[in-house]
Design a protein around this motif. Sequence first.
Motif, PDB file in Angstrom:
ATOM      1  N   LYS A 135       0.829  -1.212   0.000  1.00  0.00           N
ATOM      2  CA  LYS A 135       0.000   0.000   0.000  1.00  0.00           C
ATOM      3  C   LYS A 135       0.860   1.257   0.000  1.00  0.00           C
ATOM      4  N   ALA A 136       2.005   1.212   0.675  1.00  0.00           N
ATOM      5  CA  ALA A 136       2.877   2.378   0.760  1.00  0.00           C
ATOM      6  C   ALA A 136       3.866   2.459  -0.394  1.00  0.00           C
ATOM      7  N   ASN A 137       3.833   1.483  -1.312  1.00  0.00           N
ATOM      8  CA  ASN A 137       4.722   1.466  -2.486  1.00  0.00           C
ATOM      9  C   ASN A 137       6.195   1.503  -2.092  1.00  0.00           C
ATOM     10  N   ILE A 138       6.563   0.657  -1.128  1.00  0.00           N
ATOM     11  CA  ILE A 138       7.950   0.557  -0.681  1.00  0.00           C
ATOM     12  C   ILE A 138       8.630  -0.579  -1.431  1.00  0.00           C
ATOM     13  N   ASP A 139       9.820  -0.326  -1.927  1.00  0.00           N
ATOM     14  CA  ASP A 139      10.546  -1.293  -2.739  1.00  0.00           C
ATOM     15  C   ASP A 139      11.222  -2.321  -1.831  1.00  0.00           C
ATOM     16  N   VAL A 140      10.703  -3.530  -1.821  1.00  0.00           N
ATOM     17  CA  VAL A 140      11.233  -4.623  -1.012  1.00  0.00           C
ATOM     18  C   VAL A 140      11.259  -5.873  -1.871  1.00  0.00           C
ATOM     19  N   ASP A 141      12.274  -6.705  -1.654  1.00  0.00           N
ATOM     20  CA  ASP A 141      12.383  -7.961  -2.398  1.00  0.00           C
ATOM     21  C   ASP A 141      11.121  -8.797  -2.163  1.00  0.00           C
ATOM     22  N   PRO A 142      10.407  -9.180  -3.221  1.00  0.00           N
ATOM     23  CA  PRO A 142       9.170  -9.966  -3.037  1.00  0.00           C
ATOM     24  C   PRO A 142       9.389 -11.278  -2.306  1.00  0.00           C
ATOM     25  N   VAL A 143      10.601 -11.824  -2.388  1.00  0.00           N
ATOM     26  CA  VAL A 143      10.886 -13.090  -1.701  1.00  0.00           C
ATOM     27  C   VAL A 143      10.759 -12.915  -0.194  1.00  0.00           C
ATOM     28  N   VAL A 144      11.120 -11.724   0.287  1.00  0.00           N
ATOM     29  CA  VAL A 144      11.042 -11.466   1.727  1.00  0.00           C
ATOM     30  C   VAL A 144       9.607 -11.571   2.216  1.00  0.00           C
ATOM     31  N   LEU A 145       8.686 -11.067   1.427  1.00  0.00           N
ATOM     32  CA  LEU A 145       7.283 -11.037   1.854  1.00  0.00           C
ATOM     33  C   LEU A 145       6.630 -12.409   1.814  1.00  0.00           C
ATOM     34  N   THR A 146       7.283 -13.376   1.186  1.00  0.00           N
ATOM     35  CA  THR A 146       6.735 -14.741   1.148  1.00  0.00           C
ATOM     36  C   THR A 146       7.194 -15.576   2.332  1.00  0.00           C
ATOM     37  N   HIS A 147       7.930 -14.974   3.244  1.00  0.00           N
ATOM     38  CA  HIS A 147       8.396 -15.712   4.422  1.00  0.00           C
ATOM     39  C   HIS A 147       7.186 -16.222   5.210  1.00  0.00           C
ATOM     40  N   PRO A 148       7.215 -17.464   5.679  1.00  0.00           N
ATOM     41  CA  PRO A 148       6.053 -18.016   6.403  1.00  0.00           C
ATOM     42  C   PRO A 148       5.641 -17.198   7.618  1.00  0.00           C
ATOM     43  N   TYR A 149       6.584 -16.491   8.231  1.00  0.00           N
ATOM     44  CA  TYR A 149       6.258 -15.724   9.430  1.00  0.00           C
ATOM     45  C   TYR A 149       5.311 -14.568   9.121  1.00  0.00           C
ATOM     46  N   PHE A 150       5.325 -14.083   7.875  1.00  0.00           N
ATOM     47  CA  PHE A 150       4.492 -12.951   7.490  1.00  0.00           C
ATOM     48  C   PHE A 150       3.172 -13.377   6.858  1.00  0.00           C
ATOM     49  N   GLN A 151       2.950 -14.655   6.747  1.00  0.00           N
ATOM     50  CA  GLN A 151       1.741 -15.128   6.083  1.00  0.00           C
ATOM     51  C   GLN A 151       0.590 -15.197   7.070  1.00  0.00           C
ATOM     52  N   ASP A 152      -0.575 -14.866   6.579  1.00  0.00           N
ATOM     53  CA  ASP A 152      -1.777 -14.864   7.411  1.00  0.00           C
ATOM     54  C   ASP A 152      -2.453 -16.219   7.332  1.00  0.00           C
ATOM     55  N   GLU A 153      -3.125 -16.562   8.405  1.00  0.00           N
ATOM     56  CA  GLU A 153      -3.895 -17.804   8.443  1.00  0.00           C
ATOM     57  C   GLU A 153      -5.369 -17.469   8.251  1.00  0.00           C
ATOM     58  N   HIS A 154      -5.986 -18.130   7.305  1.00  0.00           N
ATOM     59  CA  HIS A 154      -7.405 -17.895   7.063  1.00  0.00           C
ATOM     60  C   HIS A 154      -8.027 -19.165   6.518  1.00  0.00           C
ATOM     61  N   ILE A 155      -9.311 -19.217   6.637  1.00  0.00           N
ATOM     62  CA  ILE A 155     -10.047 -20.376   6.142  1.00  0.00           C
ATOM     63  C   ILE A 155     -10.359 -20.164   4.670  1.00  0.00           C
ATOM     64  N   PRO A 156      -9.970 -21.094   3.790  1.00  0.00           N
ATOM     65  CA  PRO A 156     -10.267 -20.919   2.356  1.00  0.00           C
ATOM     66  C   PRO A 156     -11.775 -20.786   2.111  1.00  0.00           C
ATOM     67  N   ASP A 157     -12.095 -20.039   1.082  1.00  0.00           N
ATOM     68  CA  ASP A 157     -13.485 -19.822   0.654  1.00  0.00           C
ATOM     69  C   ASP A 157     -14.318 -19.106   1.712  1.00  0.00           C
ATOM     70  N   SER A 158     -13.657 -18.378   2.597  1.00  0.00           N
ATOM     71  CA  SER A 158     -14.380 -17.623   3.613  1.00  0.00           C
ATOM     72  C   SER A 158     -14.265 -16.138   3.303  1.00  0.00           C
ATOM     73  N   SER A 159     -15.396 -15.483   3.131  1.00  0.00           N
ATOM     74  CA  SER A 159     -15.395 -14.053   2.815  1.00  0.00           C
ATOM     75  C   SER A 159     -15.299 -13.193   4.066  1.00  0.00           C
ATOM     76  N   GLU A 160     -15.515 -13.780   5.237  1.00  0.00           N
ATOM     77  CA  GLU A 160     -15.461 -13.029   6.472  1.00  0.00           C
ATOM     78  C   GLU A 160     -14.014 -12.884   6.944  1.00  0.00           C
ATOM     79  N   LEU A 161     -13.747 -11.802   7.656  1.00  0.00           N
ATOM     80  CA  LEU A 161     -12.422 -11.519   8.183  1.00  0.00           C
ATOM     81  C   LEU A 161     -12.352 -11.918   9.647  1.00  0.00           C
ATOM     82  N   THR A 162     -11.182 -12.386  10.068  1.00  0.00           N
ATOM     83  CA  THR A 162     -10.974 -12.647  11.480  1.00  0.00           C
ATOM     84  C   THR A 162     -10.729 -11.323  12.203  1.00  0.00           C
TER      85      THR A 162
END
Length: 344
Positions: A135-162
Amino acid sequence: SRGLFLALFRHMQFMARRGCWRTAFEVNKVLLSLDPVQDPYGALLTLDFHALKSKQYEYVCQFVDGWTWSSVELPNLAYSRALAGFMREGGAGKRGSAQKQGRQDADRRSSASSTDLLVEAILTFPTVVPPLISKANIDVDPVVLTHPYFQDEHIPDSSELTHMQLVVQLFVERHSSLYRTPETGRWLQEGLVLALERIALMESTGLDDATAGRYQDAKRRLCTYVIPENISRHVLVADMESMKAGLPEPIRSAESFAFDPLPPKDSINVYDEFLGMGPAADRIPGGFVDIDGEMVDLEELQQGGEGYIARLIDRLRRNLGIAGEEGVIVDPGTSEDESDQGDD
């Protein structure tokens, strides 16, 4: 009193839209002070933003450090405390000017505390990083953002937010503009690198980091589809249409009005008893309870409800104290002397 809360929230919104950030900040403080425990309109979700926009950096640091309620569960307070420390240390101004190398090294050392706070915020709320960077348009290596620690847990096919997803999205949507300057972007990149080093150290040694432990605790508490009523009400009045669809179905289908968004279930309407109406839970569409406690159909009332209208008027007169003895109606605007003169 709910009308007062809504009026203050709307006034705060209008001041922010006009760029009167200090006024919006002061109104935000008043709104929170009216009920800091329940916080019915989620004033705590906007207080830090308005303080930062009005450059009240010292206030943000003191407020977050001294707040005794659930600030640990709000990402906006964790990240804003770090950003306020960075701005208070003069990071945005000093880092953007051409100075000698020795002065730049001194600035880096002085900003160590704000960077530490940023690392703590990243480790406590890691799921903020990917959407905030995007959202802030900050230049960061995309590989960094795929780290498991930064991934969110959600239920597939669920439109509601936790609960966690909702407060994170609220923070990113509202605060992302504060991170779009080059100096702030570099500071955020620096904190992200240090956070990754901490994560790698924890994974290699197997030691439990205290900040990461707080994240796991918050994750267990907030990864639920039970959204607090005040946060749901905040989403409804904050003009963030994209998030309304993520609210739980009971909230989206609940009774809500523009003048009273998402009224509490234990709401008491002083006019219900006066007009002879039953509680909202007992009413059905197209009817209401009469004075004697029986359901009255509006269609029947329109066809021939003279008797009911007469009883209602009689009750209103009794409550206003303008009914005489044995139901004789007394004109409240005529005194006894005026009546005697009229008879003469």
